[in-house]
Design a protein around this motif. Sequence first.
Motif, PDB file in Angstrom:
ATOM      1  N   ARG A   1       4.028  45.746   1.498  1.00  0.00           N
ATOM      2  CA  ARG A   1       3.832  46.016   0.165  1.00  0.00           C
ATOM      3  C   ARG A   1       4.513  44.819  -0.654  1.00  0.00           C
ATOM      4  NH1 ARG A   1       5.907  51.449  -1.809  1.00  0.00           N
ATOM      5  NH2 ARG A   1       7.902  50.393  -1.280  1.00  0.00           N
ATOM      6  N   LEU A   2       5.596  44.296   0.026  1.00  0.00           N
ATOM      7  CA  LEU A   2       6.116  43.070  -0.872  1.00  0.00           C
ATOM      8  C   LEU A   2       5.110  41.574  -0.596  1.00  0.00           C
ATOM      9  CD1 LEU A   2      10.089  43.331   0.496  1.00  0.00           C
ATOM     10  CD2 LEU A   2       8.921  43.450  -1.861  1.00  0.00           C
TER      11      LEU A   2
ATOM     12  N   MET B   1       1.930  42.010  -0.299  1.00  0.00           N
ATOM     13  CA  MET B   1       0.957  42.173  -1.341  1.00  0.00           C
ATOM     14  C   MET B   1       1.287  41.699  -2.683  1.00  0.00           C
ATOM     15  SD  MET B   1      -0.311  45.893   0.072  1.00  0.00           S
ATOM     16  CE  MET B   1      -1.233  46.427  -1.245  1.00  0.00           C
ATOM     17  N   GLN B   2       2.562  41.851  -2.976  1.00  0.00           N
ATOM     18  CA  GLN B   2       2.906  41.645  -4.332  1.00  0.00           C
ATOM     19  C   GLN B   2       3.028  40.161  -4.477  1.00  0.00           C
ATOM     20  OE1 GLN B   2       6.249  44.193  -4.356  1.00  0.00           O
ATOM     21  NE2 GLN B   2       5.565  45.811  -5.494  1.00  0.00           N
ATOM     22  N   ILE B   3       3.745  39.514  -3.401  1.00  0.00           N
ATOM     23  CA  ILE B   3       3.729  37.909  -3.459  1.00  0.00           C
ATOM     24  C   ILE B   3       2.314  37.498  -3.493  1.00  0.00           C
ATOM     25  CG2 ILE B   3       4.590  36.157  -1.951  1.00  0.00           C
ATOM     26  CD1 ILE B   3       6.945  37.904  -1.102  1.00  0.00           C
ATOM     27  N   THR B   4       1.659  37.982  -2.701  1.00  0.00           N
ATOM     28  CA  THR B   4       0.169  37.434  -2.580  1.00  0.00           C
ATOM     29  C   THR B   4      -0.436  37.580  -3.833  1.00  0.00           C
ATOM     30  OG1 THR B   4      -0.001  37.689  -0.409  1.00  0.00           O
ATOM     31  CG2 THR B   4      -2.021  37.551  -1.321  1.00  0.00           C
ATOM     32  N   ASP B   5      -0.404  38.525  -4.478  1.00  0.00           N
ATOM     33  CA  ASP B   5      -0.966  38.858  -5.978  1.00  0.00           C
ATOM     34  C   ASP B   5      -0.388  37.776  -6.890  1.00  0.00           C
ATOM     35  OD1 ASP B   5      -2.818  40.680  -5.175  1.00  0.00           O
ATOM     36  OD2 ASP B   5      -1.582  42.326  -5.887  1.00  0.00           O
ATOM     37  N   LYS B   6       0.732  37.620  -6.934  1.00  0.00           N
ATOM     38  CA  LYS B   6       1.575  36.371  -7.728  1.00  0.00           C
ATOM     39  C   LYS B   6       0.970  35.061  -7.531  1.00  0.00           C
ATOM     40  CE  LYS B   6       5.508  39.129  -8.748  1.00  0.00           C
ATOM     41  NZ  LYS B   6       7.060  39.107  -8.435  1.00  0.00           N
TER      42      LYS B   6
ATOM     43  N   LYS C   1      -6.635  39.300  -5.722  1.00  0.00           N
ATOM     44  CA  LYS C   1      -5.778  40.146  -5.827  1.00  0.00           C
ATOM     45  C   LYS C   1      -6.091  41.347  -5.010  1.00  0.00           C
ATOM     46  CE  LYS C   1      -3.995  37.927  -9.414  1.00  0.00           C
ATOM     47  NZ  LYS C   1      -2.826  37.075  -9.110  1.00  0.00           N
TER      48      LYS C   1
ATOM     49  N   GLU D   1      -5.577  48.157  -6.844  1.00  0.00           N
ATOM     50  CA  GLU D   1      -4.796  49.350  -7.149  1.00  0.00           C
ATOM     51  C   GLU D   1      -4.751  50.343  -5.859  1.00  0.00           C
ATOM     52  OE1 GLU D   1      -1.595  51.157  -8.755  1.00  0.00           O
ATOM     53  OE2 GLU D   1      -2.452  49.022  -9.516  1.00  0.00           O
TER      54      GLU D   1
ATOM     55  N   TYR E   1      -2.592  49.603  -3.120  1.00  0.00           N
ATOM     56  CA  TYR E   1      -1.011  50.013  -3.291  1.00  0.00           C
ATOM     57  C   TYR E   1      -0.875  51.385  -2.997  1.00  0.00           C
ATOM     58  CZ  TYR E   1       0.033  45.274  -4.944  1.00  0.00           C
ATOM     59  OH  TYR E   1       0.170  43.666  -5.026  1.00  0.00           O
TER      60      TYR E   1
ATOM     61  N   GLU F   1       1.521  53.218  -0.556  1.00  0.00           N
ATOM     62  CA  GLU F   1       2.377  54.389  -0.970  1.00  0.00           C
ATOM     63  C   GLU F   1       2.224  55.626  -0.408  1.00  0.00           C
ATOM     64  OE1 GLU F   1       5.921  55.647  -2.544  1.00  0.00           O
ATOM     65  OE2 GLU F   1       5.511  53.602  -2.387  1.00  0.00           O
TER      66      GLU F   1
END
Length: 90
Positions: free
Chosen positions: A14-15, A17-22, A27, A30, A33, A37
């Motif tokens: 998940r981290l 994914m978030q770094i890649t999205d930034k 992207k 949703e 994600y 979860e």
Amino acid sequence: MVEGEAIEKLKNMRLFMQITDKNSEHKFAEDDYKANEMAIQALEKQIPKKPYKDNENGVYEKDYCPTCHRSLFPNDHHCECGQDIDWSDE
């Protein structure tokens, strides 16, 4: 691999994914994600947890699920929510 290790890998995913999205124009959806979860929550319920006790109307103690707080019958192996229950005295 045990549940705890899989949970840590999913959290690291998940981290990532978030770094890649930034840092990218491509992207994650949703739903990606949400799936991550849901997998974490399902694995966490497989790790046995002890019920907690509470007085019901001050009359007698009753056991409750530590995840969803539903009342449990003695020695239920799983709550209705899927949480594995640990009844050991250790």
